[in-house]
Design a protein around this motif. Sequence first.
Motif, PDB file in Angstrom:
ATOM      1  N   LEU A  79       0.832  -1.201   0.000  1.00 12.69           N
ATOM      2  CA  LEU A  79       0.000   0.000   0.000  1.00 12.69           C
ATOM      3  C   LEU A  79       0.868   1.252   0.000  1.00 12.69           C
ATOM      4  N   ALA A  80       1.965   1.216   0.744  1.00 12.28           N
ATOM      5  CA  ALA A  80       2.878   2.357   0.758  1.00 12.28           C
ATOM      6  C   ALA A  80       3.441   2.611  -0.635  1.00 12.28           C
ATOM      7  N   ILE A  81       3.804   1.551  -1.337  1.00 11.43           N
ATOM      8  CA  ILE A  81       4.323   1.707  -2.698  1.00 11.43           C
ATOM      9  C   ILE A  81       3.267   2.319  -3.603  1.00 11.43           C
ATOM     10  N   ASN A  82       2.013   1.854  -3.484  1.00 11.65           N
ATOM     11  CA  ASN A  82       0.960   2.432  -4.311  1.00 11.65           C
ATOM     12  C   ASN A  82       0.731   3.910  -3.973  1.00 11.65           C
ATOM     13  N   CYS A  83       0.752   4.246  -2.686  1.00 12.75           N
ATOM     14  CA  CYS A  83       0.603   5.651  -2.296  1.00 12.75           C
ATOM     15  C   CYS A  83       1.733   6.498  -2.877  1.00 12.75           C
ATOM     16  N   VAL A  84       2.933   5.936  -2.875  1.00  9.55           N
ATOM     17  CA  VAL A  84       4.086   6.659  -3.421  1.00  9.55           C
ATOM     18  C   VAL A  84       3.954   6.811  -4.935  1.00  9.55           C
ATOM     19  N   VAL A  85       3.609   5.713  -5.634  1.00  9.93           N
ATOM     20  CA  VAL A  85       3.447   5.774  -7.089  1.00  9.93           C
ATOM     21  C   VAL A  85       2.401   6.823  -7.469  1.00  9.93           C
ATOM     22  N   THR A  86       1.258   6.796  -6.800  1.00 15.59           N
ATOM     23  CA  THR A  86       0.199   7.760  -7.092  1.00 15.59           C
ATOM     24  C   THR A  86       0.678   9.173  -6.805  1.00 15.59           C
ATOM     25  N   SER A  87       1.349   9.372  -5.692  1.00 16.92           N
ATOM     26  CA  SER A  87       1.846  10.697  -5.336  1.00 16.92           C
ATOM     27  C   SER A  87       2.876  11.200  -6.340  1.00 16.92           C
ATOM     28  N   VAL A  88       3.746  10.297  -6.802  1.00 18.09           N
ATOM     29  CA  VAL A  88       4.772  10.685  -7.772  1.00 18.09           C
ATOM     30  C   VAL A  88       4.135  11.240  -9.040  1.00 18.09           C
ATOM     31  N   PHE A  89       3.120  10.557  -9.552  1.00 17.78           N
ATOM     32  CA  PHE A  89       2.526  11.011 -10.809  1.00 17.78           C
ATOM     33  C   PHE A  89       1.662  12.256 -10.614  1.00 17.78           C
ATOM     34  N   LEU A  90       1.125  12.454  -9.441  1.00 14.77           N
ATOM     35  CA  LEU A  90       0.463  13.725  -9.144  1.00 14.77           C
ATOM     36  C   LEU A  90       1.484  14.859  -9.166  1.00 14.77           C
ATOM     37  N   ASP A 108      -2.238  15.847  -1.296  1.00  5.20           N
ATOM     38  CA  ASP A 108      -2.496  16.075   0.131  1.00  5.20           C
ATOM     39  C   ASP A 108      -3.790  15.388   0.563  1.00  5.20           C
ATOM     40  N   MET A 109      -4.790  15.422  -0.321  1.00  2.00           N
ATOM     41  CA  MET A 109      -6.076  14.786  -0.003  1.00  2.00           C
ATOM     42  C   MET A 109      -5.926  13.269   0.116  1.00  2.00           C
ATOM     43  N   LEU A 110      -5.078  12.689  -0.744  1.00  2.00           N
ATOM     44  CA  LEU A 110      -4.838  11.237  -0.671  1.00  2.00           C
ATOM     45  C   LEU A 110      -4.376  10.853   0.731  1.00  2.00           C
ATOM     46  N   TRP A 111      -3.424  11.592   1.252  1.00  2.00           N
ATOM     47  CA  TRP A 111      -2.876  11.254   2.564  1.00  2.00           C
ATOM     48  C   TRP A 111      -3.860  11.592   3.675  1.00  2.00           C
ATOM     49  N   SER A 112      -4.661  12.631   3.488  1.00  2.00           N
ATOM     50  CA  SER A 112      -5.683  12.953   4.491  1.00  2.00           C
ATOM     51  C   SER A 112      -6.761  11.880   4.538  1.00  2.00           C
ATOM     52  N   ARG A 113      -7.162  11.370   3.367  1.00  2.00           N
ATOM     53  CA  ARG A 113      -8.191  10.325   3.323  1.00  2.00           C
ATOM     54  C   ARG A 113      -7.691   9.045   3.999  1.00  2.00           C
ATOM     55  N   LEU A 114      -6.410   8.752   3.807  1.00  2.00           N
ATOM     56  CA  LEU A 114      -5.838   7.580   4.462  1.00  2.00           C
ATOM     57  C   LEU A 114      -5.918   7.729   5.978  1.00  2.00           C
ATOM     58  N   GLU A 115      -5.594   8.896   6.484  1.00  2.00           N
ATOM     59  CA  GLU A 115      -5.667   9.149   7.922  1.00  2.00           C
ATOM     60  C   GLU A 115      -7.098   9.048   8.427  1.00  2.00           C
ATOM     61  N   ASP A 116      -8.044   9.603   7.653  1.00  2.00           N
ATOM     62  CA  ASP A 116      -9.448   9.542   8.054  1.00  2.00           C
ATOM     63  C   ASP A 116      -9.962   8.098   8.056  1.00  2.00           C
ATOM     64  N   HIS A 117      -9.491   7.292   7.097  1.00  2.00           N
ATOM     65  CA  HIS A 117      -9.943   5.904   7.004  1.00  2.00           C
ATOM     66  C   HIS A 117      -9.457   5.084   8.193  1.00  2.00           C
ATOM     67  N   SER A 118      -8.180   5.225   8.516  1.00  2.58           N
ATOM     68  CA  SER A 118      -7.612   4.444   9.616  1.00  2.58           C
ATOM     69  C   SER A 118      -6.334   5.103  10.114  1.00  2.58           C
ATOM     70  N   PRO A 119      -6.379   5.718  11.287  1.00  2.00           N
ATOM     71  CA  PRO A 119      -5.147   6.306  11.833  1.00  2.00           C
ATOM     72  C   PRO A 119      -4.030   5.278  11.994  1.00  2.00           C
ATOM     73  N   ALA A 120      -4.376   4.034  12.328  1.00  2.00           N
ATOM     74  CA  ALA A 120      -3.342   3.007  12.528  1.00  2.00           C
ATOM     75  C   ALA A 120      -2.660   2.660  11.213  1.00  2.00           C
ATOM     76  N   ILE A 121      -3.456   2.410  10.179  1.00  2.00           N
ATOM     77  CA  ILE A 121      -2.875   2.088   8.871  1.00  2.00           C
ATOM     78  C   ILE A 121      -2.088   3.278   8.349  1.00  2.00           C
ATOM     79  N   HIS A 141      -0.559   5.607  10.014  1.00  2.00           N
ATOM     80  CA  HIS A 141       0.704   5.703  10.753  1.00  2.00           C
ATOM     81  C   HIS A 141       1.725   4.716  10.211  1.00  2.00           C
ATOM     82  N   ASP A 142       1.284   3.474   9.974  1.00  2.00           N
ATOM     83  CA  ASP A 142       2.226   2.446   9.532  1.00  2.00           C
ATOM     84  C   ASP A 142       2.710   2.699   8.112  1.00  2.00           C
ATOM     85  N   VAL A 143       1.829   3.191   7.242  1.00  2.00           N
ATOM     86  CA  VAL A 143       2.241   3.520   5.879  1.00  2.00           C
ATOM     87  C   VAL A 143       3.204   4.697   5.885  1.00  2.00           C
ATOM     88  N   ARG A 144       2.869   5.737   6.611  1.00  2.00           N
ATOM     89  CA  ARG A 144       3.719   6.941   6.656  1.00  2.00           C
ATOM     90  C   ARG A 144       5.085   6.670   7.269  1.00  2.00           C
TER      91      ARG A 144
END
Length: 348
Positions: free
Chosen positions: A273-284, A297-310, A312-315
């Motif tokens: 998931l971290a790799i996918n977040c990075v790939v998506t962020s890179v092309f943005l 920025d919204m991608l990372w905010s949505r991840l936090e809203d979905h699950s603070p634990a996940i 944290h671990d991805v970041r």
Amino acid sequence: MTSSTRADDRPVITFIIPAYNMADHLDTCLNSLLSQAAEDLEIIVVDDGSTDDTAKLSHDYEVRHPGIVRLIKQENKGHGGAVNAGLSQAQGLYVKVVDADDWVDTDSLGLVLDRLRTQATSSHPVDMVVTNYVYEKEGRHHKQVINFRSVMPSDRVLDWNHLGRFGMAQYMIMHALIFRREVLQRAATHLPEHTYYVDFIYSYQPLPYVTSLMYLDTDFYRYHTGREGQSVQTSVMVSRVDQLLRVNGLMVEATPEPGQVSDGLYRYMIHYLAINCVVTSVFLILSKDPQNYQNKDMLWSRLEDHSPAISHDVRSTLLCKLINMPGRPGRVAIRLGYRVAEAAVGFN
């Protein structure tokens, strides 16, 4: 071993080939899959509304290889819709998706089929088989091989807790994976139609339903890159960042909370998931569009809203720390890093 010596007559594996206007490439793909003259495999070509000779070429193979090659014709539904159609008709114990412009190594195919036949006679066949894949970039003499020998021993039945830590360039994309069909059925795997980059979902969403796996250290899948207009071409991916964002959202939804799956599986899913977040962020960032900087920025905010634990671990992963370097200097560093990585690996 042929199909007549197994407990039933179902194929040991179904190869699903999604094909849209692939008449110029399909011969290479099909010939590689047919190279072992095996009777215990099934090849389903899904013609996804092509306007060239894809259907005619596939039908010719169907006539020449009855009972092995099968053509499904449908209106255009995109890569995901074509995979769905193949899955709905697949009869094999195992399933592998092979894109129509890719191919498999013929010697490696013999090894893979041999191991799958052994699994077919087992009372507990493994849920997933992992192989190496090779970036076959046009015009490049040296081909980058992605292997997993530092992560898992070869030719052994494993569970997720047997796996080591994956490196930054090591992740099991669709091209590395062979799923037991029952796993995909239990996972209710169904890809979104008319959406690019659904291979991320295919290689991620079923993982919680995988309890056993086997790695074969063989360069099986040949991933053809560098073709003009290909969906993974940098300029094309930049133009389709909305599709990457959609896929990222679906992967986030498919991610289990810590404690819901084994530690080894959770660790790997966070890595992917971290790799996918990075790939998506890179092309943005590569788009150089201020709106896409906000979308990042919204991608990372949505991840936090979905699950603070996940979140944290991805970041906490190194790649995600790097991708979130602030401001213009951070974006410049990301663009430079992407060019270096692409030159080294040849993935686009």
